[in-house]
Design a protein around this motif. Structure first.
Motif, short mmCIF file in Angstrom:
data_model
loop_
_atom_site.label_atom_id
_atom_site.label_comp_id
_atom_site.label_asym_id
_atom_site.label_seq_id
_atom_site.Cartn_x
_atom_site.Cartn_y
_atom_site.Cartn_z
N MET A 322 1.08 -0.82 0.22
CA MET A 322 -0.06 -0.17 0.17
C MET A 322 0.63 1.61 -0.17
SD MET A 322 -2.54 -0.96 -0.31
CE MET A 322 -3.80 1.30 0.28
N ARG A 323 1.95 1.23 1.12
CA ARG A 323 2.55 2.25 0.81
C ARG A 323 3.76 2.66 -1.00
NH1 ARG A 323 4.66 3.14 5.83
NH2 ARG A 323 6.70 4.98 5.18
N ARG A 324 3.14 1.65 -1.43
CA ARG A 324 3.82 2.14 -2.90
C ARG A 324 3.29 2.78 -4.00
NH1 ARG A 324 5.92 -3.21 -1.85
NH2 ARG A 324 4.85 -3.83 -3.78
N LEU A 325 1.45 2.42 -3.66
CA LEU A 325 0.40 2.97 -4.69
C LEU A 325 0.31 4.26 -4.49
CD1 LEU A 325 -2.49 -0.37 -3.91
CD2 LEU A 325 -0.58 -0.46 -5.76
N GLU A 326 -0.65 4.44 -5.58
CA GLU A 326 -0.43 5.60 -6.39
C GLU A 326 -2.32 5.96 -6.85
OE1 GLU A 326 0.58 8.38 -4.45
OE2 GLU A 326 3.76 7.59 -3.75
N GLY A 327 -2.61 6.68 -6.88
CA GLY A 327 -3.87 7.29 -7.42
C GLY A 327 -5.26 5.96 -7.39
N ALA A 328 -5.37 5.66 -9.03
CA ALA A 328 -6.47 4.80 -8.95
C ALA A 328 -6.22 3.74 -8.53
CB ALA A 328 -6.83 4.81 -10.21
N ASP A 329 -5.07 3.19 -8.18
CA ASP A 329 -4.14 1.32 -8.25
C ASP A 329 -4.23 1.38 -6.28
OD1 ASP A 329 -3.57 1.28 -10.42
OD2 ASP A 329 -1.34 1.94 -10.43
N GLY A 423 -5.93 18.62 0.36
CA GLY A 423 -6.39 17.99 -0.20
C GLY A 423 -6.94 16.70 -0.52
N ARG A 424 -7.42 15.80 -1.52
CA ARG A 424 -8.72 14.96 -0.44
C ARG A 424 -7.53 13.69 -1.93
NH1 ARG A 424 -13.95 14.71 0.24
NH2 ARG A 424 -15.05 16.74 0.50
N ASN A 425 -7.11 12.69 -1.15
CA ASN A 425 -6.54 11.99 -1.42
C ASN A 425 -7.60 10.89 -2.77
OD1 ASN A 425 -8.25 10.00 0.37
ND2 ASN A 425 -7.01 9.77 1.98
N PRO A 426 -7.16 9.68 -2.71
CA PRO A 426 -7.84 8.97 -3.89
C PRO A 426 -9.43 8.30 -3.54
CG PRO A 426 -6.03 7.93 -4.62
CD PRO A 426 -6.01 8.48 -3.19
N VAL A 427 -9.76 7.83 -2.04
CA VAL A 427 -11.28 7.48 -2.02
C VAL A 427 -12.04 8.81 -1.22
CG1 VAL A 427 -10.70 5.25 -1.19
CG2 VAL A 427 -10.69 6.82 0.28
N GLY A 428 -10.72 10.46 -0.76
CA GLY A 428 -11.77 11.28 -0.98
C GLY A 428 -11.71 11.89 0.49
N ARG A 429 -11.04 11.38 1.62
CA ARG A 429 -10.80 11.71 2.18
C ARG A 429 -9.34 12.75 2.63
NH1 ARG A 429 -12.83 7.46 5.92
NH2 ARG A 429 -15.25 7.10 5.55
N LEU A 430 -8.87 12.59 3.55
CA LEU A 430 -7.90 13.70 3.25
C LEU A 430 -6.23 12.94 3.31
CD1 LEU A 430 -7.77 16.57 5.10
CD2 LEU A 430 -7.20 16.13 6.97
N ASP A 431 -5.61 14.25 2.58
CA ASP A 431 -4.29 13.58 2.04
C ASP A 431 -3.52 14.39 3.08
OD1 ASP A 431 -3.11 11.94 -0.25
OD2 ASP A 431 -2.88 14.05 -1.45
#
Length: 511
Positions: A322-329, A423-431
């Motif tokens: 999970m620490r390596r994943l970004e955005g849609a992934d 801003g927001r992260n890929p699922v809409g929460r705090l980035d």
């Protein structure tokens, strides 16, 4: 005539500005309190972060907890109590997930075995999950431990009563956190806390009803027969003790299972005639998942999982991935491992089997098209599912879906999104970054961090669990140590502090 702005309060210049100067606060007549570190919220997320810092040697007078609750477990205890987990019942948490003990040893099971002079908790842990259910602590044991640790680290000395209105960046570095003190406790309406570091642990932004149930409540002003499991609803169980009735339970998570067990326990204990209609939005008929290595047990409508997330999110391959994943992934990974689930407890499994056999517990799958009262005072829910459309009649409806409001409904977070660079992260929460600094909010040599459910969707899953809050606190404390605030917990200091914890001695002091 234009309305004159009150002294000691936010004025139009402050509200409109993304970055504040010291002179702007002075001009508004808002007093300023200097403290290096401020945490906002005062719940368990704030507590475990402060606990790490105190153990790391940060003095209590360098930390302030801004909160409108009296003790860190207050909100959590309220939610567990109304959702049918009183102090003597067990919560959904691992034996070693101790928010009052950053080392996790002795675990809750060891502590309970010692207190009760019994090996049963230890044998239970050794046999889980093949021969018995996962061992989990009683809610009261958790609260007692938190109370002990709060006393040990001097938590009350750091607590400031009030409601936080906003956090804004300060010109030159750091932040201003605006607090609204209780009425009559201050000569001004607002007080500003000027700090280099701010930590947000504001919890859930709020709960909201399913739209059809909210519309029913508002239209008919009926807050007695349609209730949310997270609001006080003890009257439902008390009325059912006096006369037979039917309850419609909606939802398939841990809270739904607890409400069901309460209804079934009362039925069994008091010889009641309660009947239960149970509506699942998604009906799980068996094991499910994208492939054999990522599957969850299920059946009879439920998705089963011992804890909120697979254990590997706290320190295994899944955490590293999970620490390596970004955005849609990353969003796709959350969707794959998430979803509503509950532990598979033997006790209420037996109760459900008895209910299905006796015909007083009935399950359905579908979505509700309309909820309306009947002429005889009952509630009719029109449900459309795979079997067509049918109407379920009930005396009470208990909403156990636990739908969460958008993070922007919390005004501190909403202000950060609008004025703080968040801003927001890929699922809409705090980035947030991997060390839980809120991305885009840096101010000079200062940093703003966040942990808890508001950050779900970041590089670390499980943020809204006890152990998840502690992992976030450790990441934050380590980052603060790199910035010169507090000491990093190495093997020697950690061992010394654990001994102090075992002896009940104050944290971060000599002697």
């Amino acid at each position: 005539m234009e309305q004159q702005e009150a002294a000691g309060d936010l004025n139009s210049e402050l509200l409109a500005s993304d970055v504040w100067t010291d002179e702007m606060l002075a001009g508004a007549g808002i007093p300023v309190v200097d403290v290096p570190f401020v945490t906002v919220g005062g719940g368990i997320g704030s507590f475990v972060t402060v606990d790490y810092l105190r153990i790391a040697g940060v003095a209590a007078d360098r930390i302030r907890v801004l909160s409108n609750i009296d003790h860190p477990w207050q909100t959590y205890e309220y939610l567990t109590r109304v959702s049918q987990i009183p102090r003597h019942e067990r919560i959904r948490s691992d034996s070693s997930s101790r928010p009052d003990n950053i080392w996790g040893f002795p675990s809750y099971a060891v502590a309970e075995a010692w207190q009760e002079r019994s090996l049963r908790p230890l044998l239970h842990v050794l046999g889980e999950p093949l021969f018995t259910d996962y061992w989990t602590p009683r809610a009261g044991q958790v609260f007692a431990g938190l109370e002990r640790e709060a006393e040990r680290i001097g938590y009350r000395d750091m607590l400031v009563d009030g409601v936080v209105r906003m956090v804004r960046r300060r010109a030159g570095g750091g932040y201003f956190t605006i607090l609204t003190p209780p009425a009559g406790s201050s000569s001004t309406r607002r007080v500003a806390y000027r700090s280099r570091f701010v930590h947000l642990a504001v919890g859930y932004p709020g709960l909201r009803f399913l739209p059809d149930l909210q519309q029913f409540r508002e239209t008919h002003q009926d807050f007695e027969h349609v209730v949310n499991a997270y609001e006080p609803h003890e009257h439902v169980y008390e009325v059912l003790k006096t006369r037979p009735g039917t309850v419609l339970v909606r939802g398939g998570g841990i809270v739904a299972s607890r409400v069901l067990q309460r209804l079934m326990d009362d039925r069994e204990r008091h010889g009641l005639g309660t009947e239960i209609e149970h509506l699942f939005r998604t009906y799980v008929s068996g094991a499910h998942g994208p492939h054999p290595w990522l599957r969850r047990r299920g059946g009879d409508g439920w998705a089963y999982q011992g804890f909120n997330y697979p254990k590997s999110v706290w320190g295994g391959q899944l955490k590293a991935r999970m620490r390596r994943l970004e955005g849609a992934d990353r969003a796709a990974a959350y969707a794959a491992m998430g979803g509503t689930n509950t532990p598979k407890r033997r006790r209420w499994q037996e109760q459900m089997r008895a209910g299905r056999k006796g015909g007083w517990y009935r399950t359905w799958q579908g979505t509700v098209d309309q909820v309306e009262p009947t002429a005889d005072g009952r509630i009719a829910s029109r449900v459309t599912g795979d079997a067509g459309t049918r109407t379920l009649l009930a005396d009470y409806v208990i909403d156990c879906t636990g739908l969460e409001a958008d993070i922007a409904e919390h005004r501190v977070i909403a202000d950060l999104l609008e004025h703080g660079g968040a801003g927001r992260n890929p699922v809409g929460r705090l980035d947030v970054e991997r060390h839980f600094e809120v991305r885009g909010t840096a101010s000079g040599d200062g940093a703003l961090y966040a942990s808890g459910t508001a950050t779900l969707g970041g590089y670390f899953p499980g943020v809204d669990t006890f152990l998840g809050l502690q992992i976030a606190a450790q990441e934050i404390a380590d980052d603060l140590a790199r910035r010169g605030f507090g000491a990093r917990l190495g093997p020697v200091r950690s061992t010394v502090e654990w001994v102090r914890w075992m002896r009940g001695r104050p944290a971060g002091q000599k002697g």
